[in-house]
Motif scaffolding. Structure first.
Motif, mmCIF file in Angstrom:
data_model
loop_
_atom_site.group_PDB
_atom_site.id
_atom_site.type_symbol
_atom_site.label_atom_id
_atom_site.label_comp_id
_atom_site.label_asym_id
_atom_site.label_seq_id
_atom_site.Cartn_x
_atom_site.Cartn_y
_atom_site.Cartn_z
ATOM 1 N N THR A 154 76.828 48.351 30.633
ATOM 2 C CA THR A 154 75.836 47.756 29.732
ATOM 3 C C THR A 154 74.627 47.246 30.499
ATOM 4 O OG1 THR A 154 77.068 45.697 29.914
ATOM 5 C CG2 THR A 154 77.502 47.053 27.981
ATOM 6 N N ARG A 155 74.706 47.219 31.823
ATOM 7 C CA ARG A 155 73.582 46.781 32.656
ATOM 8 C C ARG A 155 73.657 47.487 33.986
ATOM 9 N NH1 ARG A 155 74.079 40.611 33.459
ATOM 10 N NH2 ARG A 155 72.776 40.980 35.279
ATOM 11 N N LYS A 182 81.332 52.085 28.691
ATOM 12 C CA LYS A 182 80.099 52.454 29.395
ATOM 13 C C LYS A 182 79.452 51.203 29.975
ATOM 14 C CE LYS A 182 78.983 54.417 25.476
ATOM 15 N NZ LYS A 182 79.133 55.276 24.381
ATOM 16 N N TRP A 201 74.126 47.410 40.467
ATOM 17 C CA TRP A 201 73.481 46.310 39.733
ATOM 18 C C TRP A 201 73.190 45.127 40.664
ATOM 19 C CZ3 TRP A 201 75.276 41.238 39.144
ATOM 20 C CH2 TRP A 201 76.532 40.998 39.695
ATOM 21 N N GLY A 219 69.700 52.616 35.775
ATOM 22 C CA GLY A 219 69.866 53.773 34.889
ATOM 23 C C GLY A 219 70.448 53.451 33.533
ATOM 24 N N VAL A 220 70.801 52.189 33.310
ATOM 25 C CA VAL A 220 71.348 51.859 31.986
ATOM 26 C C VAL A 220 70.190 51.382 31.115
ATOM 27 C CG1 VAL A 220 72.932 50.382 30.699
ATOM 28 C CG2 VAL A 220 73.537 51.163 33.004
ATOM 29 N N GLU A 221 70.001 52.042 30.010
ATOM 30 C CA GLU A 221 68.968 51.636 29.071
ATOM 31 C C GLU A 221 69.307 50.243 28.588
ATOM 32 O OE1 GLU A 221 66.932 54.174 26.706
ATOM 33 O OE2 GLU A 221 66.672 54.966 28.747
ATOM 34 N N ASP A 222 68.325 49.562 28.114
ATOM 35 C CA ASP A 222 68.533 48.209 27.613
ATOM 36 C C ASP A 222 69.708 48.175 26.660
ATOM 37 O OD1 ASP A 222 67.245 46.074 28.408
ATOM 38 O OD2 ASP A 222 65.940 45.899 26.648
ATOM 39 N N SER A 223 70.769 47.533 27.063
ATOM 40 C CA SER A 223 71.927 47.523 26.160
ATOM 41 C C SER A 223 72.426 46.104 25.985
ATOM 42 C CB SER A 223 73.025 48.405 26.737
ATOM 43 O OG SER A 223 74.254 48.111 26.127
#
Ligand code: NOJ
Length: 934
Positions: free
Chosen positions: A254-255, A252, A319, A258-262
């Protein structure tokens, strides 16, 4: 009074117990660093695309490689990151870039400091991973052409990579990529200008490079030395690989939008108590090898050989929207960011184009999986701990009593005298040789644990000797590193040193390992290495190895070297005649050459059962085919239903072992009532029945790198529905298995890919390919299907152990496709020696077409010096999907007629459906023959 006294004691005891349990039973997030607490990761993640100011200069051919100097475009205005680790007074020195081409579409890409400019020390390049044979496959570059690529102001150098592929180095801005000849890109580095390389420096007055984390100080004597860059995969729908994480197969983002803080995917070998079932957090092993796959282009690989901590971001589409950088927009693309704390750039691009090609290319660099001992492919019974000899004997005989086969009984740390490895607690195990011999008499083996921490006890000869010889890893001050592990104060042999590895290997000789016998094999645990009182439960990064190598540079490979030395010990013990078996928890690229790996301390819950599949699949994609998860879950007590489902699924893991924590209830398969025993017995029987098929697949992995357990997309690379499916998997090319991951499941949706049908292996029912089937699920098994067009070899007689099945006859299950054809293979050797390397094996190819089954040698007239003989025959041939109803068959050359009747699909259980069966053809597996159905 006495009671009053006792109450506080009791309370204290309860408190201690609770503390202990919480230490053991929860993931302690705070114990471990996240990216923000890791300066190199934080810096790299905050860098903006286009920051890299390097250009490639002096591009030329040297010794058959393309070399260049990377220098700042404008030395005066060179980009300085805001961080204080790039002080203004240090000009960026040139870096040396080397690109080399190897057979089969492999480009190697190296960047290091310029040694002629006397850096404070040589940065660490991991030795002993790249195969010497690979180095010999270098193609000497003869010619480089230059081109001005559309829209560029500067030039690019282009050279041949393999038929259909070229490597390109763009000079300004610096970028390296592989493209289809004159066409689309496949994979590239630094297309977003994120490349950064911090060079080693001498400390100046007043500089403070120390890093602190939870009371630990890392002295960082050479300052920051990290490297980071972006890698883009083109024509990619998904990326996979970079174990070890408990997460999905398709990685998945990681940034990105739409990507939650990961967190990034972390590669840092750590001993993590109760790891989470869905997290990018790094656990026991690290393989910096990523595979991209997409419908448009196929498969591509990127591998960075580096043993320092690594963090990898998968960047979600969009991104880079604000970066102003434009890349070919006609191709789907997945961008990634790779960051490491130390080492050099030594990376490999694999051009594919298919999934099996990439795996073959990667294993041509790091080695294919070793051929295992055949017994090790069967079922293993483990527990922390089987208490004593009586317990061992009891468990062993209960397997027989309940008619459950097993091959190996394991002893964990408490069989030793005070956790001093290579010793026995003589009160509990007074006669270890006799105990092993009793097991061996039934064809069974034993495995004992040997960890890398050595008890610092003056009376322990191993410790005395290691101390005297100076064999321990040193701390930053040069003293023997002293850390805390199972035995208390411990030290760790410096496994980077070949002299120390051979010393370690000698410890496995029968003379040195008193109480060991030829049927004993080894388990390496805690080799990340685990240090209970160290930063993040491991060794401090400034600890020192051979030649002043800092632990930070080597960390992820420590366990690999330990595994290598142990395996070598077993090879030496058997005078090079007996294949070793060593299971390791930590791993690194190349570990597949030394043995099996398991996924560590999982938990007895449904989520962990579920995640075990992508974890094992990912290991297989990255070379480590021989792996599995603890069946039942290590921590906690599985409900019987979960345990049964775990056996039913685990029977298809390449490495199949039941294991449990010492604080759990006993859970041998006969402890949950008759029905559950029956179900677990059946699950284990299925594995034993399929052992010939598994062993054939292990050989395939050994010769090609293609894993035993495969994602569906490896067999169906253009079927998009399969790309993110990690609930089901293939065992070889013929079997599809679907796990059941919920309680009381009554139905499951199973996607069966391809155009051909699939046959339920228990009922023989045919299902159409290319669709999702909603199936009824019984408690009896997880769904498993044989693909039409394949032939699976089985052994259907049930014995106590696999070794007792050696001379048993075979059953061939032929599932014909729509053209009434099928094929398959059978590989057999002595299961234990290295003679197969000299040609002592049988490898047959079975082809069924035009109503005729033919057995022939896979390698006709193989040049083998040694022959393997076998008396085994084929006693049954099952025909699934035949459109006619033949009555007999003719065997040639014997010119003998045999009956075709309805017979059971499998021999046990009494409820087996009746299927067309050629009865007693009794043809030898070593011979050429044909059987024609009449
Ligand atoms: C940790 C291992 O992961 C586990 O399998 C083992 O039982 C314990 N160490 C004790 O040795």
């Amino acid at each position: 009074m006495a009671t009053q006294m006792r109450t506080p004691y009791l309370l204290l005891l309860i408190l201690l117990l609770v503390l202990h349990l919480s230490l053991v039973f929860s993931w302690k997030k705070d114990e471990f660093r996240n990216c923000n607490q890791t300066p190199f990761c934080k810096r790299a993640r905050s860098r903006k695309p286009g920051t890299c100011s390097l250009i490639a200069n002096d591009v030329s051919i040297t010794d058959g490689d393309l070399t260049a100097k990377l220098i700042p475009k404008n030395p005066q205005s060179q980009s300085q990151d805001e961080d204080q680790d790039h002080p203004d007074q240090d000009p960026i020195k040139p870096l040396i870039l080397t690109l080399s081409v190897y057979q089969d579409g492999i480009l190697r890409f190296k960047i290091d400091e310029d040694q002629t400019l006397n850096p404070p020390k040589k940065r660490f390049e991991v030795p002993d991973v790249v195969l010497p044979e690979f180095v010999d496959k270098k193609l000497w570059l003869q010619r480089v052409s230059t081109e001005t690529i559309d829209g560029d102001s500067g030039i690019s150098s282009i050279f041949y990579l393999s038929d259909g592929y070229e490597a390109v180095i763009r000079h300004d801005p610096f970028e390296v990529y592989v493209r289809e000849k004159g066409g689309d890109r496949i994979v590239s580095v630094n297309s977003h200008g994120l490349f950064d390389f911090e060079q080693l420096r001498e400390k100046k007055e007043g500089e403070d490079w120390e890093e602190k984390f939870r009371g630990n100080t890392d002295t960082r004597p050479y300052g920051p030395q990290s490297i980071s860059f972006d890698v883009s995969f083109y024509g990619a729908d998904f990326v996979y690989g970079i174990p070890e994480h408990a997460t999905s197969l398709a990685l998945k983002p990681t940034r990105g939008p739409g990507v939650e803080d990961s967190e990034p995917y972390r590669l840092f070998n750590l001993d993590v108590f109760e790891y989470l079932h869905d997290s990018p957090f790094g656990i026991y092993g690290s393989i910096p090898f990523m595979i991209s796959h997409g419908k448009a282009r196929g498969t591509t690989g990127f591998f960075w050989l580096n043993a320092a901590e690594m963090q990898i971001d998968v960047l979600g589409s969009g991104w880079d929207a604000d970066s102003g950088i434009s890349l070919p927009s006609s191709q789907n693309r997945i961008d990634t960011l790779w960051m490491t704390e130390a080492g050099v750039v030594d990376a490999f691009f694999f051009a594919g184009p298919g999934p099996k090609d990439v795996v073959r290319q990667y294993t041509s660099v790091t080695g294919t999986p070793a051929m295992p001992q055949e017994f090790a492919t069967a079922y293993h019974q483990c527990r922390w701990n089987y208490r004593d000899e009586e317990d061992v004997e009891n468990v062993d005989s209960k397997f027989d009593e309940h008619d459950i086969p097993y091959d190996v009984l394991w002893l964990d740390i408490d069989h030793t005298d005070g956790r001093r490895y290579f010793t026995w607690d003589r009160a509990l195990f007074p006669n270890p040789e006799e105990m092993q011999k009793k097991l061996a008499a039934k064809g069974r083996h034993m495995v004992t644990i040997v960890d890398p921490h050595i008890k610092r006890d003056e009376a322990f000869p191993l410790h005395k000797e290691a101390t005297k010889k100076g064999y321990y890893v040193k701390d930053a001050t040069g003293k023997d590193f002293d850390g805390w592990c199972w035995p208390g104060a411990s030290s760790y042999p410096d496994m980077l040193n070949p002299e120390i590895r051979s010393w370690w290997a000698e410890k496995f000789s029968f003379e040195n390992y008193v109480g060991s016998t030829p049927s004993l094999y080894i388990w390496n645990d805690m080799n990340e290495p685990s240090v209970f009182n160290g930063p993040e439960l491991t060794m401090p990064r400034d600890a020192l190895h051979l030649g002043g190598v800092e632990h930070r540079e080597l960390h992820n490979a420590y366990g690999y070297y330990f595994h290598m030395a142990t395996t070598d010990g077993l090879v030496k013990r058997g005078n090079g005649k007996d294949r070793p078996f060593v299971l390791s928890r930590a791993f690194f690229p190349g570990s597949q050459r030394y043995g099996a790996v398991w996924t560590g301390d999982n938990t007895a819950d449904w989520d962990h059962l579920r995640v075990s599949v992508p974890m094992v699949l990912t290991l297989g994609l990255t070379g480590i085919s021989f792996s599995g998860a603890d069946v039942g879950g290590f921590f906690g007590n599985p409900e019987p239903e979960l345990l049964v489902r775990w056996y039913q699924l685990g029977a298809y893991y390449p490495f199949f072992r039941g294991h449990a924590h010492q604080d759990t209830k006993r859970r041998e398969p006969w402890l949950f009532g008759e029905r559950n025993t029956e179900l677990m017995r059946e699950a284990i029987h299925i594995r034993y029945m399929l052992l010939p098929y598994f062993y054939t697949l292990f050989r395939e992995a050994n010769t090609s790198g293609v894993p035993v357990m495969r994602p569906l997309w490896m067999e169906f690379p253009s079927d998009e529905v399969t790309f993110s499916n990690d609930e089901a998997f293939m065992v070889g090319n013929s079997l599809l298995v679907q796990g059941i991951y919920t309680e009381r499941a009554k139905h499951a949706s199973v996607y069966l890919p391809g155009e051909q049908s699939w046959y339920d292996i228990r009922t023989g029912t045919a299902y159409k390919g290319g669709k999702i089937h909603k199936l009824e699920i019984s408690e009896e098994s997880v769904p498993a299907f044989q693909r039409a067009g394949t032939i699976i070899p089985r052994k259907d007689r049930f014995r106590r152990s696999s070794t007792q099945m050696v001379n048993d006859p075979y059953t061939l299950v032929i599932a014909v496709n729509s053209s009434q054809a099928a094929d398959g293979e059978l590989y057999v050797d002595d299961g234990k020696s290295f003679e197969f390397e000299q040609g002592a094996y049988v490898h047959r190819r079975f082809v069924f077409s035009d109503g005729k089954l033919t057995s022939s040698n896979v390698v006709p007239n193989s040049p083998g010096k040694t022959r393997f003989s076998s008396v085994c025959v084929v006693e049954r041939i099952i025909l699934l999907g035949l459109s006619t109803r033949p009555k007999s068959a003719l065997i040639e050359p014997a010119n003998q007629k045999v009956e075709i009747e309805l017979g059971p699909l499998w021999l046990r259980g009494g409820r087996a459906p009746a299927v067309l069966t050629i009865r007693k053809p009794n043809v030898r597996i070593t011979d050429d023959w044909t059987i024609k159905v009449l």
